[in-house]
Design a protein around this motif. Structure first.
Motif, PDB file in Angstrom:
ATOM      1  N   GLY A  10       0.821  -1.198   0.000  1.00 41.38           N
ATOM      2  CA  GLY A  10       0.000   0.000   0.000  1.00 41.38           C
ATOM      3  C   GLY A  10       0.858   1.251   0.000  1.00 41.38           C
ATOM      4  O   GLY A  10       2.079   1.201   0.063  1.00 41.38           O
ATOM      5  N   ALA A  11       0.172   2.362  -0.079  1.00 31.63           N
ATOM      6  CA  ALA A  11       0.855   3.658  -0.075  1.00 31.63           C
ATOM      7  C   ALA A  11       0.044   4.634   0.765  1.00 31.63           C
ATOM      8  O   ALA A  11      -1.172   4.507   0.867  1.00 31.63           O
ATOM      9  CB  ALA A  11       0.998   4.193  -1.500  1.00 31.63           C
ATOM     10  N   GLY A  12       0.731   5.576   1.348  1.00 22.92           N
ATOM     11  CA  GLY A  12       0.055   6.617   2.103  1.00 22.92           C
ATOM     12  C   GLY A  12      -0.156   7.830   1.213  1.00 22.92           C
ATOM     13  O   GLY A  12       0.806   8.477   0.820  1.00 22.92           O
ATOM     14  N   VAL A  14      -1.096  11.463   0.764  1.00 24.88           N
ATOM     15  CA  VAL A  14      -1.136  12.670   1.593  1.00 24.88           C
ATOM     16  C   VAL A  14      -1.224  13.888   0.678  1.00 24.88           C
ATOM     17  O   VAL A  14      -0.988  13.788  -0.528  1.00 24.88           O
ATOM     18  CB  VAL A  14       0.114  12.767   2.498  1.00 24.88           C
ATOM     19  CG1 VAL A  14       0.184  11.598   3.477  1.00 24.88           C
ATOM     20  CG2 VAL A  14       1.380  12.824   1.661  1.00 24.88           C
ATOM     21  N   PRO A  15      -1.566  15.053   1.242  1.00 24.56           N
ATOM     22  CA  PRO A  15      -1.551  16.260   0.408  1.00 24.56           C
ATOM     23  C   PRO A  15      -0.178  16.413  -0.266  1.00 24.56           C
ATOM     24  O   PRO A  15       0.854  16.244   0.376  1.00 24.56           O
ATOM     25  CB  PRO A  15      -1.806  17.399   1.394  1.00 24.56           C
ATOM     26  CG  PRO A  15      -2.558  16.749   2.517  1.00 24.56           C
ATOM     27  CD  PRO A  15      -1.974  15.361   2.626  1.00 24.56           C
ATOM     28  N   GLY A  16      -0.187  16.672  -1.534  1.00 27.41           N
ATOM     29  CA  GLY A  16       1.058  16.800  -2.271  1.00 27.41           C
ATOM     30  C   GLY A  16       1.521  15.520  -2.938  1.00 27.41           C
ATOM     31  O   GLY A  16       2.506  15.525  -3.673  1.00 27.41           O
ATOM     32  N   SER A  17       0.838  14.392  -2.673  1.00 25.95           N
ATOM     33  CA  SER A  17       1.197  13.137  -3.325  1.00 25.95           C
ATOM     34  C   SER A  17       1.006  13.266  -4.836  1.00 25.95           C
ATOM     35  O   SER A  17       0.065  13.909  -5.300  1.00 25.95           O
ATOM     36  CB  SER A  17       0.321  11.985  -2.824  1.00 25.95           C
ATOM     37  OG  SER A  17       0.615  11.671  -1.491  1.00 25.95           O
ATOM     38  N   VAL A  18       1.884  12.625  -5.579  1.00 26.16           N
ATOM     39  CA  VAL A  18       1.798  12.599  -7.035  1.00 26.16           C
ATOM     40  C   VAL A  18       1.458  11.169  -7.432  1.00 26.16           C
ATOM     41  O   VAL A  18       2.201  10.234  -7.094  1.00 26.16           O
ATOM     42  CB  VAL A  18       3.129  13.045  -7.684  1.00 26.16           C
ATOM     43  CG1 VAL A  18       3.060  12.941  -9.199  1.00 26.16           C
ATOM     44  CG2 VAL A  18       3.482  14.454  -7.240  1.00 26.16           C
ATOM     45  N   ALA A  19       0.336  11.001  -8.117  1.00 31.59           N
ATOM     46  CA  ALA A  19      -0.160   9.660  -8.442  1.00 31.59           C
ATOM     47  C   ALA A  19       0.902   8.794  -9.130  1.00 31.59           C
ATOM     48  O   ALA A  19       1.096   7.629  -8.767  1.00 31.59           O
ATOM     49  CB  ALA A  19      -1.411   9.749  -9.304  1.00 31.59           C
ATOM     50  N   THR A  20       1.605   9.352 -10.089  1.00 31.40           N
ATOM     51  CA  THR A  20       2.632   8.582 -10.805  1.00 31.40           C
ATOM     52  C   THR A  20       3.718   8.096  -9.853  1.00 31.40           C
ATOM     53  O   THR A  20       4.162   6.951  -9.932  1.00 31.40           O
ATOM     54  CB  THR A  20       3.263   9.437 -11.925  1.00 31.40           C
ATOM     55  OG1 THR A  20       2.230   9.887 -12.792  1.00 31.40           O
ATOM     56  CG2 THR A  20       4.281   8.643 -12.715  1.00 31.40           C
ATOM     57  N   HIS A  21       4.122   8.950  -8.928  1.00 29.26           N
ATOM     58  CA  HIS A  21       5.160   8.569  -7.963  1.00 29.26           C
ATOM     59  C   HIS A  21       4.658   7.477  -7.025  1.00 29.26           C
ATOM     60  O   HIS A  21       5.418   6.589  -6.640  1.00 29.26           O
ATOM     61  CB  HIS A  21       5.627   9.783  -7.172  1.00 29.26           C
ATOM     62  CG  HIS A  21       6.283  10.825  -8.012  1.00 29.26           C
ATOM     63  ND1 HIS A  21       6.467  12.118  -7.583  1.00 29.26           N
ATOM     64  CD2 HIS A  21       6.787  10.787  -9.264  1.00 29.26           C
ATOM     65  CE1 HIS A  21       7.063  12.819  -8.523  1.00 29.26           C
ATOM     66  NE2 HIS A  21       7.261  12.029  -9.569  1.00 29.26           N
ATOM     67  N   TRP A  23       2.419   5.161  -7.767  1.00 31.57           N
ATOM     68  CA  TRP A  23       2.427   3.908  -8.537  1.00 31.57           C
ATOM     69  C   TRP A  23       3.838   3.358  -8.642  1.00 31.57           C
ATOM     70  O   TRP A  23       4.061   2.145  -8.515  1.00 31.57           O
ATOM     71  CB  TRP A  23       1.838   4.113  -9.931  1.00 31.57           C
ATOM     72  CG  TRP A  23       0.348   4.050  -9.950  1.00 31.57           C
ATOM     73  CD1 TRP A  23      -0.497   5.075 -10.240  1.00 31.57           C
ATOM     74  CD2 TRP A  23      -0.486   2.922  -9.655  1.00 31.57           C
ATOM     75  NE1 TRP A  23      -1.797   4.651 -10.141  1.00 31.57           N
ATOM     76  CE2 TRP A  23      -1.822   3.338  -9.794  1.00 31.57           C
ATOM     77  CE3 TRP A  23      -0.221   1.608  -9.284  1.00 31.57           C
ATOM     78  CZ2 TRP A  23      -2.894   2.485  -9.567  1.00 31.57           C
ATOM     79  CZ3 TRP A  23      -1.295   0.755  -9.067  1.00 31.57           C
ATOM     80  CH2 TRP A  23      -2.605   1.196  -9.202  1.00 31.57           C
ATOM     81  N   GLN A  24       4.830   4.223  -8.865  1.00 30.28           N
ATOM     82  CA  GLN A  24       6.221   3.775  -8.952  1.00 30.28           C
ATOM     83  C   GLN A  24       6.677   3.164  -7.628  1.00 30.28           C
ATOM     84  O   GLN A  24       7.373   2.148  -7.608  1.00 30.28           O
ATOM     85  CB  GLN A  24       7.124   4.938  -9.352  1.00 30.28           C
ATOM     86  CG  GLN A  24       6.934   5.381 -10.784  1.00 30.28           C
ATOM     87  CD  GLN A  24       7.676   6.657 -11.126  1.00 30.28           C
ATOM     88  OE1 GLN A  24       8.128   7.391 -10.244  1.00 30.28           O
ATOM     89  NE2 GLN A  24       7.775   6.942 -12.414  1.00 30.28           N
ATOM     90  N   GLU A  25       6.283   3.773  -6.532  1.00 28.54           N
ATOM     91  CA  GLU A  25       6.637   3.251  -5.211  1.00 28.54           C
ATOM     92  C   GLU A  25       6.008   1.876  -4.982  1.00 28.54           C
ATOM     93  O   GLU A  25       6.659   0.957  -4.487  1.00 28.54           O
ATOM     94  CB  GLU A  25       6.178   4.224  -4.131  1.00 28.54           C
ATOM     95  CG  GLU A  25       6.543   3.787  -2.725  1.00 28.54           C
ATOM     96  CD  GLU A  25       6.093   4.761  -1.652  1.00 28.54           C
ATOM     97  OE1 GLU A  25       5.991   4.323  -0.488  1.00 28.54           O
ATOM     98  OE2 GLU A  25       5.847   5.940  -1.970  1.00 28.54           O
ATOM     99  N   LEU A  26       4.741   1.725  -5.368  1.00 21.63           N
ATOM    100  CA  LEU A  26       4.080   0.430  -5.228  1.00 21.63           C
ATOM    101  C   LEU A  26       4.751  -0.628  -6.101  1.00 21.63           C
ATOM    102  O   LEU A  26       4.918  -1.783  -5.687  1.00 21.63           O
ATOM    103  CB  LEU A  26       2.590   0.529  -5.585  1.00 21.63           C
ATOM    104  CG  LEU A  26       1.705   1.181  -4.544  1.00 21.63           C
ATOM    105  CD1 LEU A  26       0.308   1.421  -5.107  1.00 21.63           C
ATOM    106  CD2 LEU A  26       1.631   0.333  -3.290  1.00 21.63           C
TER     107      LEU A  26
END
Length: 47
Positions: A10-12, A14-21, A23-26
């Motif tokens: 999963g991913a957290g 938060v305000p400022g999260s970038v969807a592409t980033h 997905w890359q983290e996941l």
């Protein structure tokens, strides 16, 4: 009965999260998990 393994990550968001980033983290997390059980850990989800 089929042998089956389910992996979850999963991913957290938060305000400022970038969807592409996120997905890359996941993709990185899942690739790490898959590398423990597979010869082909690449998901090809994020690029």
């Amino acid at each position: 009965m089929k042998d089956e393994v389910q992996l979850f990550a999963g991913a957290g968001i938060v305000p400022g999260s970038v969807a592409t980033h996120e997905w890359q983290e996941l993709d990185k997390k899942m690739s790490t998990l898959l590398s423990l059980i597979s010869d082909n850990p690449s998901l090809g989800v994020a690029s």
